[in-house]
Design an enzyme around this catalytic site. Structure first.
Site, PDB file in Angstrom:
ATOM      1  N   TYR A   1     -48.559 -48.783 -43.036  1.00  5.92           N
ATOM      2  CA  TYR A   1     -47.953 -48.183 -44.236  1.00  5.92           C
ATOM      3  C   TYR A   1     -47.089 -49.212 -44.964  1.00  5.92           C
ATOM      4  CZ  TYR A   1     -44.259 -45.661 -46.754  1.00  5.92           C
ATOM      5  OH  TYR A   1     -43.356 -45.238 -47.690  1.00  5.92           O
TER       6      TYR A   1
ATOM      7  N   SER B   1     -40.964 -49.774 -50.645  1.00  2.00           N
ATOM      8  CA  SER B   1     -40.092 -49.490 -49.505  1.00  2.00           C
ATOM      9  C   SER B   1     -39.475 -50.782 -49.019  1.00  2.00           C
ATOM     10  CB  SER B   1     -40.898 -48.860 -48.363  1.00  2.00           C
ATOM     11  OG  SER B   1     -40.150 -48.829 -47.165  1.00  2.00           O
TER      12      SER B   1
END
Length: 261
Positions: free
Chosen positions: A165, A152
């Site tokens: 995360y 990400s």
């Protein structure tokens, strides 16, 4: 489904077998569809068999060769069975796309409960490593084999409220480098894709209001949010012969968002 099978003209993956985790929705689904459009036999998984069945049926209706099974990647037995069923179905394994991830909690890093930390690390990092270990005996038998991790853009500057995360996604950048160095001499390339903000069910918290979605779009140079098929195109390149001399790299597909550690 994002496109029809006829929309992708190149067939760079004819004769290849690809395994894609968490592939019944969002970016994972787009990846599975794109790889199959390019000629690969694709084996997918998700935690629920009903979701797998629906996705396999939908992709087969597009004329694509796709199979799958339920798999919780945190289970050693289910990981073993996933790889085993893929190889039994298609006779080998050329491509592993590790896309499964969880984000069970949100909030400041300094206040993240231990159980949330454990789950994020277990699924987003530990399971990714162990899935590679499960698949590796098959990958090293195939010329041009490759692995892609889905990270990400948040990996480069972990933001609140999803910092824990994002830190797990930062770890995938290192995992990519480390495995690429180990596996390059064995003929397996290892790369990573770092998507920007793509409106999917998984990223709903980041775009849940028009104001939030607009702010995320403004953070890009292209002034728009991403689409799942744009991430899929990047993965398709990395696992194709066109990227035969690319390994250990993270390809950021984020519309120009900041992406440096």
């Amino acid at each position: 489904m994002s496109t029809s099978a006829g929309d992708v003209k190149c067939k760079r993956l004819e004769g290849k077998v690809a395994l894609v985790t968490a592939a019944t929705a969002g970016i994972g689904l787009a990846i599975a569809e794109r790889l199959a459009q390019e000629g690969a036999n694709v084996f997918i998984c998700s935690r629920k068999q009903s979701n797998v069945d629906e996705t396999v049926s939908a992709l087969r209706n597009l004329g694509l060769e796709v199979s799958g099974c339920a798999c919780h990647v945190g289970s050693a037995e289910q990981r073993r069975r996933l790889v085993e069923q893929c190889v039994q179905r298609y006779g080998g394994l050329d491509i592993l796309v590790s896309n499964a991830a969880v984000n069970p909690g949100a909030g400041p890093l300094a206040e993240t409960p231990p159980d949330v930390i454990d789950k994020i690390l277990d699924i987003n990092i530990k399971s990714a490593v162990l899935l590679v270990q499960e698949a590796l005996p098959h990958l090293i038998q195939r010329p041009g084999a490759s692995i892609v991790f889905v990270s990400s853009v948040t990996a480069f500057s972990p933001p609140e409220p999803i910092a824990m995360y994002a830190v797990s996604k930062t770890a995938l950048l290192g995992l990519t480098k480390g495995l690429a160095a180990e596996l390059g001499p064995r003929g397996v390339r290892v790369n990573c894709v770092a998507p920007g903000i793509v409106p999917t069910k998984f990223s709903a918290a980041l775009v849940q209001t028009p104001e939030l979605a607009s702010a995320q779009a403004e953070a890009t140079l292209l002034k728009r949010l991403g689409r799942p098929e744009e991430q899929a195109a990047a993965v398709a390149y990395l696992v194709s012969p066109d990227a035969a001399y690319v390994t250990g790299e993270t390809l950021v597909v984020a519309g120009g968002m900041h992406s440096r550690l």
